[in-house]
Design a protein around this motif. Structure first.
Motif, mmCIF file in Angstrom:
data_model
loop_
_atom_site.group_PDB
_atom_site.id
_atom_site.type_symbol
_atom_site.label_atom_id
_atom_site.label_comp_id
_atom_site.label_asym_id
_atom_site.label_seq_id
_atom_site.Cartn_x
_atom_site.Cartn_y
_atom_site.Cartn_z
ATOM 1 N N SER A 137 39.379 50.154 0.327
ATOM 2 C CA SER A 137 39.366 51.281 1.040
ATOM 3 C C SER A 137 40.782 51.548 1.409
ATOM 4 O O SER A 137 41.702 51.113 1.156
ATOM 5 C CB SER A 137 38.782 51.005 2.449
ATOM 6 N N LEU B 129 39.112 60.749 11.853
ATOM 7 C CA LEU B 129 38.422 60.353 10.653
ATOM 8 C C LEU B 129 37.518 61.545 10.067
ATOM 9 O O LEU B 129 36.955 62.022 10.535
ATOM 10 C CB LEU B 129 37.500 59.025 10.997
ATOM 11 N N LEU C 271 41.468 52.257 4.777
ATOM 12 C CA LEU C 271 41.482 51.926 6.033
ATOM 13 C C LEU C 271 42.787 51.037 6.399
ATOM 14 O O LEU C 271 43.042 50.334 5.561
ATOM 15 C CB LEU C 271 40.006 51.084 6.444
ATOM 16 N N GLN D 95 38.220 47.575 17.950
ATOM 17 C CA GLN D 95 39.511 48.044 17.418
ATOM 18 C C GLN D 95 40.938 47.504 17.853
ATOM 19 O O GLN D 95 40.855 47.631 19.269
ATOM 20 C CB GLN D 95 39.418 49.284 16.693
ATOM 21 N N THR E 227 32.582 50.996 10.209
ATOM 22 C CA THR E 227 33.624 50.560 11.388
ATOM 23 C C THR E 227 33.084 50.483 12.501
ATOM 24 O O THR E 227 32.115 51.238 13.154
ATOM 25 C CB THR E 227 34.691 52.002 11.355
ATOM 26 N N PHE F 240 43.026 56.140 14.297
ATOM 27 C CA PHE F 240 41.486 56.538 14.391
ATOM 28 C C PHE F 240 41.299 57.945 15.152
ATOM 29 O O PHE F 240 40.686 58.829 15.193
ATOM 30 C CB PHE F 240 40.482 55.683 14.747
ATOM 31 N N GLY G 39 43.635 47.418 2.244
ATOM 32 C CA GLY G 39 42.651 47.895 2.394
ATOM 33 C C GLY G 39 41.458 47.200 2.012
ATOM 34 O O GLY G 39 40.137 47.702 1.970
ATOM 35 N N ALA H 290 33.263 55.518 9.904
ATOM 36 C CA ALA H 290 33.242 55.435 8.470
ATOM 37 C C ALA H 290 32.289 54.426 7.990
ATOM 38 O O ALA H 290 32.234 53.429 8.562
ATOM 39 C CB ALA H 290 34.643 55.055 8.107
ATOM 40 N N VAL I 236 45.089 50.502 15.269
ATOM 41 C CA VAL I 236 43.884 51.071 14.736
ATOM 42 C C VAL I 236 43.356 52.333 15.289
ATOM 43 O O VAL I 236 43.030 53.410 14.909
ATOM 44 C CB VAL I 236 42.840 50.071 14.221
ATOM 45 N N THR J 279 41.487 46.744 10.655
ATOM 46 C CA THR J 279 40.333 47.476 11.029
ATOM 47 C C THR J 279 39.017 46.381 11.028
ATOM 48 O O THR J 279 38.687 45.840 10.109
ATOM 49 C CB THR J 279 40.005 48.686 10.018
ATOM 50 N N VAL K 121 38.684 59.006 4.724
ATOM 51 C CA VAL K 121 38.559 57.765 4.668
ATOM 52 C C VAL K 121 37.930 57.709 3.257
ATOM 53 O O VAL K 121 36.901 58.426 2.988
ATOM 54 C CB VAL K 121 37.547 57.294 5.797
#
Length: 313
Positions: A66, A146, A68, A131, A125, A139, A100, A159, A135, A72, A46
């Motif tokens: 990001s 992560l 991600l 989530q 996060t 993860f 992101g 994160a 996602v 997210t 991440v």
């Protein structure tokens, strides 16, 4: 001879078993490497960077970039430990967009400025149950997939990222605010004064037109009374014409009576008028001249005569 055959058979068996052992070890080693490679491919290293933008000390925009996945869910906290009253605000429903990117804007109630001091914006996060399924798959269970410098936690891995910045209470902003406030106050006072002037003029017009059939209005001037510290106090200058043909003495008696009555009614009904002066023309005696003037000033709820000048007597 049989002994030699037996010996050769044992050597062949030994070689065969050795080869099989090496093949098994090689196969096991390759399998472990493949599993390790697949496991590494599933990890998400991440990366999150944050930026801030301050708008007129009234709004703080926190934006981030990001890697991600889209959708997210993040929480964003804003704190000011140095503020006179400890400041803390947060949002728990910020979503990562395509590419992101994410952002959130903080603002005070009623558009007030943020107090000067050191601020900290912190992004994290959200828990697994908040989530989406896609996602969570990326993860991993409890965020096990992560990794990286932006990731923390042993069991429930999250994160995170933070940015520190200062807000200065700009003297220019304050001065501008004070000037704007003073201008607004002045504007409001001017509007109130204008309204009172119009109301006073209308009141005088109504009194004259409803009560003095022998008189007509030349003009009415309403000014602010600058001789007092009180706000919204007025001086009325009323220019009238006595239009009925009479002797000078009778005309004087009539304009004096009208003036006293007007001052009396104004004194009772319109306490914003501190002073009133009534100027009279009598066209059949002196067409363009002011032949009488009566001045009054307020005394409580009444007007008292302070001066009278006339050439009619």
């Amino acid at each position: 001879m049989n002994l030699i055959k037996t010996f050769l058979f044992m050597i062949l068996c030994t070689l065969f078993l050795s080869a099989c052992g090496k093949e098994d070890n090689t196969s096991t080693s390759n399998s472990s490497k493949k599993e390790e490679i697949m496991e590494n491919k599933e990890k998400l290293n991440v990366k999150i960077t944050l930026n801030k933008k301050i708008k007129d000390n009234k709004k703080i925009l926190i934006s981030g970039k990001s890697n991600l996945p889209k959708d997210t869910t993040l929480s964003i906290d804003l704190e000011c430990p140095e503020c006179s009253t400890y400041y803390h605000d947060f949002s728990t429903d910020v979503n990562v967009k395509e590419g992101g990117m994410f952002d959130y804007e903080f603002s005070n109630e009623e558009g007030e400025e943020f107090e000067g001091g050191k601020y900290i914006a912190y992004v994290e996060t959200s828990p697994e149950n908040l989530q989406t399924e896609d996602v969570r798959a990326i993860f991993g269970k409890d965020g096990t997939n992560l990794v990286g410098s932006n990731v923390s936690g042993d069991t429930d891995r999250v994160a995170t990222a933070e940015i520190n910045f200062k807000i200065k209470n700009s003297s220019k902003v304050k001065q501008k605010s004070k000037k704007d406030t003073a201008a607004e106050v002045t504007k409001k006072k001017d509007e109130e004064l204008s309204t009172l002037k119009r109301e006073a003029e209308y009141k005088i017009e109504s009194i004259v037109e409803d009560n003095y059939k022998a008189a007509s209005i030349e003009k009415i001037e309403i000014n602010q009374d600058m001789s007092t510290d009180q706000d919204n106090k007025l001086i009325a200058l009323v220019y009238l014409s006595f239009d009925f043909k009479n002797s000078a003495q009778t005309s004087y008696n009539m304009v004096e009576m009208f003036s006293d009555d007007l001052a009396s009614k104004i004194g009772t009904d319109k306490n914003t008028i501190n002073q009133i002066a009534v100027f009279w023309k009598v066209p059949y005696i002196g067409e363009d001249e002011t032949l009488a003037k009566f001045s009054y000033e307020r005394s409580g709820e009444h007007m008292i005569i302070t001066d009278k000048v006339s050439s009619l007597r």
